[in-house]
Write an enzyme that holds these catalytic residues in place. Sequence first.
Site: not given
Length: 204
Positions: A19, A66, A91, A112
Amino acid sequence: MLIFAGLGNPGSRYAGNRHNIGFMALDEIARRHRASPWRARFQAQACEATLGTEKVILLKPQTYMNESGRAIGEAARFFKVEPADVIVFHDELDLAPAKLRVKIGGGNAGHNGLRSTTAAIGNDYRRVRLGIGHPGLKELVHAYVLNDFGKAELPWVEDLCTACADNAELLAKHDDAGFQNKVHLFMDARGHAAVKRLGEKATD
C-alpha cells in the site's frame, strides 16, 4: 507550481507495505532530484524540488491512507494549485506487478486514498497507477496491501521507483504519455516485462 503526492500510511510499521509504494516513489524522486529536507507541513511530510523548470511540492500525507485528501487538499488550497497540477502516486490492484499507467480522473476502484483525495479536490487530478497485482479474491485484498513486498518483488519495486524518478520531469511538463512510455521501456529493458500477475483481475 505542482504537487506530487504519494499515498501510503505513516510510520515504520507500514514502510514496506504494498500500500506504500506511492511513498516509495516519492522518496526516490526526492532523492534523485536533490529535494529540500522533508519537514512536517500540511498534515504531511513535505519537501520541494525543481524538475526541469517546474517547482514541485512533494507530499506524503501523514493522516493515514483513508484521510489522504485532508493533507493534499490543504496543500492545494495553500498554493492555489488546480487539480490538473496535482499528481497522485498510488498502488493499483488492477494492474499487473511492475506495470504503470497514468490517467486523469475516473473511478476510485475502492481505493480509499483516492476516494479521500477526490472528496478534497475533485476528480480531475492526475494519477500515476503503480501496479501491484491482485491477490485473486476480494477478501484477501486488505491483508495483501498491508503486507510487505516479498523479497522476490523488491527488484521490480526498486526499478519502478527509479524509473518514476528518472522521468519525473516529463510529468512536470504534462507529458504523461511520454512519461508512461519511458517507464515502460525502462522496465522492459530491466527484464520486468514478464512479471507474472498475481490475480485474474490484474491487467496489462
